[in-house]
Design a protein around this motif. Structure first.
Motif, short mmCIF file in Angstrom:
data_model
loop_
_atom_site.label_atom_id
_atom_site.label_comp_id
_atom_site.label_asym_id
_atom_site.label_seq_id
_atom_site.Cartn_x
_atom_site.Cartn_y
_atom_site.Cartn_z
N MET A 41 0.50 -0.84 0.14
CA MET A 41 0.25 -0.18 -0.26
C MET A 41 1.32 1.29 0.04
SD MET A 41 -2.76 1.40 -0.06
CE MET A 41 -3.71 2.24 1.59
N ARG A 42 0.47 2.39 -0.92
CA ARG A 42 0.85 3.55 -0.97
C ARG A 42 0.82 4.48 0.14
NH1 ARG A 42 1.33 7.95 -6.28
NH2 ARG A 42 2.47 8.73 -5.34
N LYS A 43 2.30 4.87 0.87
CA LYS A 43 1.86 5.34 1.83
C LYS A 43 2.56 7.21 1.35
CE LYS A 43 3.14 6.07 7.26
NZ LYS A 43 4.03 6.55 8.00
N GLN A 44 2.12 8.04 1.84
CA GLN A 44 2.17 9.73 1.18
C GLN A 44 1.34 10.46 2.63
OE1 GLN A 44 0.38 10.57 -2.68
NE2 GLN A 44 1.88 10.61 -3.41
N ILE A 45 2.82 11.12 2.69
CA ILE A 45 3.25 12.20 4.08
C ILE A 45 2.81 13.71 3.50
CG2 ILE A 45 3.30 10.87 5.59
CD1 ILE A 45 5.40 13.45 5.25
N GLU A 46 2.32 14.65 4.12
CA GLU A 46 1.93 15.71 3.41
C GLU A 46 2.72 16.79 3.65
OE1 GLU A 46 -2.12 17.04 2.53
OE2 GLU A 46 -1.97 15.76 0.77
N ILE A 47 3.48 17.32 3.16
CA ILE A 47 5.13 18.70 4.26
C ILE A 47 3.71 19.90 3.13
CG2 ILE A 47 6.28 19.77 3.54
CD1 ILE A 47 7.06 16.77 5.11
N LEU A 48 3.17 20.78 3.80
CA LEU A 48 3.35 21.30 3.38
C LEU A 48 1.66 21.81 2.54
CD1 LEU A 48 5.66 24.42 3.56
CD2 LEU A 48 3.92 24.19 4.85
N ASN A 49 0.83 20.69 2.63
CA ASN A 49 -0.27 19.65 1.95
C ASN A 49 0.43 18.67 0.25
OD1 ASN A 49 -2.23 21.09 3.03
ND2 ASN A 49 -2.44 22.48 2.22
N VAL A 50 1.69 19.68 0.02
CA VAL A 50 2.32 18.49 -0.79
C VAL A 50 2.36 17.01 -0.32
CG1 VAL A 50 4.76 18.37 -2.47
CG2 VAL A 50 3.67 21.05 -1.43
N PRO A 51 1.90 16.11 -0.99
CA PRO A 51 2.12 14.37 -0.88
C PRO A 51 3.12 13.78 -1.17
CG PRO A 51 0.56 15.32 -2.64
CD PRO A 51 1.40 16.31 -2.23
N ILE A 52 3.52 13.51 -0.95
CA ILE A 52 5.63 13.27 -0.60
C ILE A 52 5.45 11.26 -0.46
CG2 ILE A 52 7.97 12.65 -0.27
CD1 ILE A 52 7.93 15.69 -0.13
N ASP A 53 6.62 10.15 -1.15
CA ASP A 53 5.64 8.90 -0.47
C ASP A 53 7.19 8.73 0.07
OD1 ASP A 53 4.40 7.75 -2.89
OD2 ASP A 53 4.72 9.01 -3.95
N ALA A 54 6.14 8.30 1.71
CA ALA A 54 7.45 7.79 2.64
C ALA A 54 8.44 6.60 2.22
CB ALA A 54 6.49 7.76 3.91
#
Ligand code: UDP
Length: 240
Positions: free
Chosen positions: A1-14
């Motif tokens: 499963m893809r896990k993305q986190i948001e840095i200032l609303n920009v999604p980045i893959d963890a």
């Protein structure tokens, strides 16, 4: 499963580098185009004002954290970015894979003459690599479709787009439905590193996450541009 986190609303893959390598090699073997972007804090800040860039990043198949600032920000708020995955390092692993598995690449971007030298250097560095084509990044609007056609005619599997941000991300997104390659990856100044016109920081600086400091010493005129880093961290602490 893809896990993305948001840095200032920009999604980045963890994602770790190891996982990213596995994923991109599966992309090369896939059937449809996959879009990969490699944002750093500067690009995340740019995306705050540039809605088009922001939306394009949201549509990506893989977004890796190319910049120690993103990892520091993530740690400050326990967001869960695992490690830095730089565009140039991921490109290196992709080139190794392409060389070993009979996949071809196309390099788009850099000043006239630069992708030619990068192609020559890549050919001698990566055993078995097939450079299907290259083109510099200073073309007119009316030539965009000719370039897409050249990339498609070349039969390349992987397209490295080195037009700088946000041009490269927006270009990839604009032509995503026409491009026949399997990967289109925005890798900024990597063409200059492969051509040898820009030197990468020594491993010592890379390991300490101080590549920005090395670059500042070598190119002090970038000082103003680098002020975006503390600005990014303050903005992130307040709004991230
Ligand atoms: N570039 C290009 N076409 C353009 C603008 C930039 O090909 O219209 C190239 C530039 O020559 C350089 C690369 O894009 O090789 C990355 O530029 P920059 O150093 O600004 O980006 P960074 O790597 O710092 O994100």
């Amino acid at each position: 499963m893809r896990k993305q986190i948001e840095i200032l609303n920009v999604p980045i893959d963890a994602i770790t580098m190891k996982e990213a390598i596995r994923l991109v090699t599966s992309f090369v073997e896939g059937d449809t185009l996959k879009k990969i972007y490699t944002p750093n804090p500067e690009i995340v800040m740019l995306a705050q004002e540039n809605k088009e860039l922001h939306n394009v990043i949201k549509e990506a198949d893989l977004v890796v954290a190319d910049g120690i600032g993103l990892i520091i920000a993530s740690k400050l708020k326990s967001k869960g970015l695992v490690e830095r995955v730089t565009g140039i390092d991921l490109m290196h692993h992709l080139l190794l894979y392409c060389g070993a598995n009979n996949k071809s690449i196309y390099i788009l971007g850099g000043k006239p003459g630069v992708p030619d030298v990068a192609a020559t250097n890549i050919t001698s560095k990566y055993r078995g690599i097939n450079i299907a084509g290259f083109h510099h990044g200073y073309f007119k609007e009316e030539n965009h479709l000719d370039i897409v056609e050249d990339i498609n005619q070349s039969g390349s599997d992987v397209l490295f787009v080195c037009l700088g941000a946000p041009k490269q991300e927006i270009w990839i997104d604009k032509y995503k439905d026409q491009l026949k390659c399997k990967i289109a990856m925005g890798v900024g100044g990597s063409v200059d590193i492969h051509a040898g016109t820009v030197k990468r920081a020594p491993v010592f600086f890379q390991k300490l996450g101080l590549e920005w400091f090395y670059r500042l010493m070598k190119e002090p005129w970038r000082f103003k541009r680098m002020l975006i880093l503390p600005k990014f961290l303050i903005h992130f602490i307040l709004h991230g």
